[in-house]
Structure formats: C-alpha cells, structure tokens
Design an enzyme around this catalytic site. Structure first.
Site, PDB file in Angstrom:
ATOM      1  N   THR A  49      -5.559  -0.575   5.412  1.00 16.66           N
ATOM      2  CA  THR A  49      -5.617  -2.023   5.220  1.00 16.66           C
ATOM      3  C   THR A  49      -6.503  -2.436   4.039  1.00 16.66           C
ATOM      4  O   THR A  49      -7.475  -1.730   3.714  1.00 16.66           O
ATOM      5  CB  THR A  49      -6.158  -2.708   6.493  1.00 16.66           C
ATOM      6  OG1 THR A  49      -6.341  -4.103   6.237  1.00 16.66           O
ATOM      7  CG2 THR A  49      -7.494  -2.124   6.928  1.00 16.66           C
TER       8      THR A  49
ATOM      9  N   TYR B  80     -12.614  -4.627  12.700  1.00 18.64           N
ATOM     10  CA  TYR B  80     -11.277  -4.127  12.353  1.00 18.64           C
ATOM     11  C   TYR B  80     -11.354  -3.251  11.091  1.00 18.64           C
ATOM     12  O   TYR B  80     -10.905  -2.094  11.088  1.00 18.64           O
ATOM     13  CB  TYR B  80     -10.315  -5.305  12.147  1.00 18.64           C
ATOM     14  CG  TYR B  80      -9.003  -4.916  11.513  1.00 18.64           C
ATOM     15  CD1 TYR B  80      -8.137  -4.012  12.138  1.00 18.64           C
ATOM     16  CD2 TYR B  80      -8.608  -5.444  10.279  1.00 18.64           C
ATOM     17  CE1 TYR B  80      -6.932  -3.637  11.547  1.00 18.64           C
ATOM     18  CE2 TYR B  80      -7.409  -5.092   9.685  1.00 18.64           C
ATOM     19  CZ  TYR B  80      -6.580  -4.177  10.314  1.00 18.64           C
ATOM     20  OH  TYR B  80      -5.389  -3.820   9.733  1.00 18.64           O
TER      21      TYR B  80
HETATM   22  N1  LIG Z   1      -0.044  -7.377   9.647  1.00 22.12           N
HETATM   23  C1  LIG Z   1      -0.729  -7.358   8.502  1.00 22.12           C
HETATM   24  O1  LIG Z   1      -0.786  -8.361   7.766  1.00 22.12           O
HETATM   25  C2  LIG Z   1      -1.423  -6.087   8.043  1.00 22.12           C
HETATM   26  C3  LIG Z   1      -2.234  -6.123   6.906  1.00 22.12           C
HETATM   27  C4  LIG Z   1      -2.845  -4.944   6.488  1.00 22.12           C
HETATM   28  C5  LIG Z   1      -2.637  -3.762   7.190  1.00 22.12           C
HETATM   29  N2  LIG Z   1      -1.851  -3.766   8.313  1.00 22.12           N
HETATM   30  C6  LIG Z   1      -1.641  -2.496   9.024  1.00 22.12           C
HETATM   31  O2  LIG Z   1      -0.236  -2.285   9.094  1.00 22.12           O
HETATM   32  C7  LIG Z   1       0.088  -1.524  10.245  1.00 22.12           C
HETATM   33  C8  LIG Z   1       1.293  -2.124  10.962  1.00 22.12           C
HETATM   34  O3  LIG Z   1       1.047  -3.467  11.313  1.00 22.12           O
HETATM   35  P1  LIG Z   1       2.188  -4.385  11.949  1.00 22.12           P
HETATM   36  O4  LIG Z   1       2.055  -5.714  11.330  1.00 22.12           O
HETATM   37  O5  LIG Z   1       3.491  -3.661  11.920  1.00 22.12           O
HETATM   38  O6  LIG Z   1       1.655  -4.484  13.466  1.00 22.12           O
HETATM   39  P2  LIG Z   1       2.417  -4.669  14.855  1.00 22.12           P
HETATM   40  O7  LIG Z   1       3.694  -5.398  14.716  1.00 22.12           O
HETATM   41  O8  LIG Z   1       1.390  -5.230  15.794  1.00 22.12           O
HETATM   42  O9  LIG Z   1       2.737  -3.161  15.250  1.00 22.12           O
HETATM   43  C9  LIG Z   1       1.739  -2.260  15.666  1.00 22.12           C
HETATM   44  C10 LIG Z   1       2.372  -1.267  16.603  1.00 22.12           C
HETATM   45  O10 LIG Z   1       1.379  -0.345  17.067  1.00 22.12           O
HETATM   46  C11 LIG Z   1       1.558  -0.172  18.493  1.00 22.12           C
HETATM   47  N3  LIG Z   1       0.288   0.230  19.080  1.00 22.12           N
HETATM   48  C12 LIG Z   1      -0.823  -0.541  19.239  1.00 22.12           C
HETATM   49  N4  LIG Z   1      -1.792   0.165  19.837  1.00 22.12           N
HETATM   50  C13 LIG Z   1      -1.287   1.410  20.067  1.00 22.12           C
HETATM   51  C14 LIG Z   1      -1.812   2.590  20.667  1.00 22.12           C
HETATM   52  N5  LIG Z   1      -3.049   2.611  21.162  1.00 22.12           N
HETATM   53  N6  LIG Z   1      -1.014   3.682  20.733  1.00 22.12           N
HETATM   54  C15 LIG Z   1       0.252   3.655  20.271  1.00 22.12           C
HETATM   55  N7  LIG Z   1       0.804   2.561  19.690  1.00 22.12           N
HETATM   56  C16 LIG Z   1       0.044   1.453  19.597  1.00 22.12           C
HETATM   57  C17 LIG Z   1       2.006  -1.537  18.970  1.00 22.12           C
HETATM   58  O11 LIG Z   1       2.601  -1.468  20.250  1.00 22.12           O
HETATM   59  P3  LIG Z   1       2.240  -2.591  21.360  1.00 22.12           P
HETATM   60  O12 LIG Z   1       2.397  -3.930  20.700  1.00 22.12           O
HETATM   61  O13 LIG Z   1       3.238  -2.335  22.438  1.00 22.12           O
HETATM   62  O14 LIG Z   1       0.808  -2.326  21.767  1.00 22.12           O
HETATM   63  C18 LIG Z   1       2.988  -1.920  17.863  1.00 22.12           C
HETATM   64  O15 LIG Z   1       4.250  -1.357  18.093  1.00 22.12           O
HETATM   65  C19 LIG Z   1      -1.198  -1.398  11.049  1.00 22.12           C
HETATM   66  O16 LIG Z   1      -1.748  -0.126  10.783  1.00 22.12           O
HETATM   67  C20 LIG Z   1      -2.108  -2.465  10.463  1.00 22.12           C
HETATM   68  O17 LIG Z   1      -3.481  -2.106  10.568  1.00 22.12           O
HETATM   69  C21 LIG Z   1      -1.236  -4.903   8.750  1.00 22.12           C
END
Ligand SMILES: NC(=O)c1ccc[n+]([C@@H]2O[C@H](COP(=O)([O-])OP(=O)(O)OC[C@H]3O[C@@H](n4cnc5c(N)ncnc54)[C@H](OP(=O)(O)O)[C@@H]3O)[C@@H](O)[C@H]2O)c1
Length: 294
Positions: free
Chosen positions: A101, A125
C-alpha cells in the site's frame, strides 16, 4: 502456470483471478472461507493441496479505522499473515506476488514516492502492511511486493462496505444538491483491471523485488470527483471542503502518490493516465447498465 489467488472475492482479487485465467493459467481462487492467512496451518493446508507455481496475495485487513482499533488483529493478518504465505510459498518453491500500500509513506515528501524512498507509516494499517512487506522480502526470495494506491473496480471492496469512490460520488450526486470533497489529499486513482494486467506482465519476469504500481499522474479527491462528474455529464454542485470540515479519525498521508520507477526501468509499466483509466471504467459501467436495461 498454476496460480492461486488469495482474497479472491475481493475488489482486486476478482480482477486478478480473471486476468490470469484469461492468459490460460490454471487459477485456483481462495476466499477467506477457504483460507485464513493468519493461521500457518490453514495456509499450509490450502496451498499444499494446490502446489501452485505462483500465489497472488490480495488478502488484507485494510479498514483503516478498524485496524487502529484492533492493532493485534491488523498485525495478525497484514504482518503474520504475509509471513505465513511467504513461508509456505517458499517451501513449495512458488513465487509470491504480495499486494502492498501507499500508506507506508507519511506524505511529507510532497512529490511522487519511488521504491527507493524510505517508508514512515502514520497509522496501524500502514505499519502492519509494512511489517508484511518485510516478512515477504526476508522469507521468500521469489517475491514481488507490489504497492498500489486508491484502487477502484467493478467488484465491491469488501472491507469498505461495497461502494468505491466513483460509485459513491455518483450515488450521492443523485441524493444531494451539493457535494463537498477534500482537496488537500493527493493520490493516484487506479483501476483494478490495470493492476491485474500489470501483475500478469510482472509474473512473466524473474526481476523479483519491490514495485510501485499505480496509474500515471495524480489528483486530489476533489479533482477526482470533478473528473467523474465531467465525464458522466452529471449536474451537481461540487465544492472543496473547508479545512477541518472532515477531520480524519486516524492520521493518513496527505500525499501518497507513487512513481512506478522500477516497472519503468524494466520496461514493464502498463499503466495509463488516471483520467484515461477512469474514462474506460465509466464506459464499461455505461455499457453494463445498457445491458441491464435492455
Ligand atoms: N482499497 C484500496 O484503496 C487499497 C489501497 C492500497 C492498497 N490496497 C491493498 O489492496 C489489497 C486488496 O484490497 P481490496 O480493495 O481488493 O480489498 P477487499 O475487497 O476488502 O478484499 C480483501 C480480501 O481479503 C480477504 N481477507 C481479509 N482478511 C483475510 C484473512 N485473514 N485471511 C484470508 N482472507 C482475508 C477478504 O475476505 P472477507 O471480506 O471475507 O474477510 C477479501 O476477500 C489489500 O492488500 C489492500 O491492503 C487497497
């Protein structure tokens, strides 16, 4: 290649799985129900059954306020979880793409951050995600740590309650005569479809290491909202919020623009300007709505 995608029903995970499948890889999708990254036993059981050549870990606990309220859980998922995946992939001889991130930076630089810039996270975070990066880098030499920023895509972000920023702005524009958006936080909005394409490209290389992976250019959230309304022809009064109008509950970087220096150095960068990515997203959205209404 045999590819396993973790967080496979997430906003990014779904696009990643689709992009690797489209390139004729054998993709196994793993949701939180099928793997708990915080448990080494769970990670071992899930991945040893598949024996993938590559694992893409998009799973994270990334709701910033919830991480601040529960640092132990944030570390268990973002730190130890990353270590567990790195350890098991290493023992299987598999490569690992780990998603990082922009929140590892404090924003003080005020100019795009390259991979050479030192991180200094402002919140739980960011700190726990940085610990995850360290675990990955020191545990599996065949790693790509890929930092992304301000992502949005067709699939809902599970941690943030479903609506991405584009959808939220379009929804609010139907409900309110005036919208006020912060103009002092700068990011690069990046479509998940482009990140997924980039990961496929990166997976063909063996130049392991740390990568920034965002669209080109940068904007404030206000400028992003303005572009959304301009492209969609939405009539709404959009104002810059007053300083302190939306006080952040948790400190966040005011400027977290990333420069894809490592991707460009290796001629691997696939990203377009953020406005182009937004135009493509909105065009796909309009086409999908026409289909639904046909
Ligand atoms: N969203 C942003 O703007 C942003 C910005 C910078 C970086 N990121 C990074 O991008 C990545 C993806 O984000 P996203 O937006 O796709 O998020 P998301 O839609 O919330 O997806 C995250 C996934 O991880 C799963 N997960 C959470 N805790 C877990 C655990 N303990 N074990 C196994 N699976 C788990 C969730 O399942 P459940 O929902 O069922 O728990 C969900 O399927 C993350 O690494 C995040 O840090 C995101």
């Amino acid at each position: 290649m045999k590819v396993a995608v973790l967080g496979a029903n997430g906003q990014l995970g779904r696009d990643v799985a689709a992009a690797f499948s489209a390139q004729k890889n054998a993709v196994t999708t793993l949701t939180h129900e099928q793997i708990e990254v915080g448990s080494l036993d769970s990670v071992r059981a899930a991945l040893e059954g598949i024996r993938p050549n590559l694992v893409v870990n998009t799973a994270a606990f990334h709701h910033v306020e919830k991480c601040e309220a529960d640092p132990a859980l944030a570390f268990a998922v973002n730190g130890i979880g990353a270590r567990n995946v790195a350890q098991v992939t290493d023992s299987l001889g598999a490569a690992l793409i780990h998603i990082g991130t922009d929140y590892v930076f404090d924003g003080v630089k005020g100019a795009p951050y390259t991979e050479a810039d030192g991180p200094n996270p402002l919140n739980v975070y960011g700190n726990t995600k940085l610990s995850g990066e360290h675990f990955v880098r020191t545990t599996n030499p065949k790693h790509f740590v890929v930092r992304v920023s301000a992502i949005y895509g067709e699939n809902p972000c599970r941690a943030k309650g479903g609506l991405n920023f584009v959808e939220l702005m379009l929804k609010l524009s139907q409900e309110r005569p005036e919208l006020r958006v912060v103009d002092d936080e700068f990011v690069t909005p990046t479509p998940t479809s482009q990140i997924a394409r980039q990961l496929v490209e990166l997976s063909q290389s063996s130049d392991y290491g740390l990568y920034h992976a965002t669209a080109e250019g940068s904007c404030s959230w206000y400028e992003f909202a303005a572009a959304i309304f301009e492209i969609t022809g939405t009539k709404v009064r959009l104002e810059k919020s007053r300083p302190g109008e939306f006080p952040a509950k948790v400190p966040r970087p005011k400027y977290s623009v990333l420069e894809n220096a490592a991707l460009k150095r290796r001629s691997l960068n696939v990203f377009t300007h953020w406005k182009e990515g937004l135009q493509e997203y909105l065009a796909r959205r309009e086409a999908a709505m026409k289909l639904v209404n046909a």
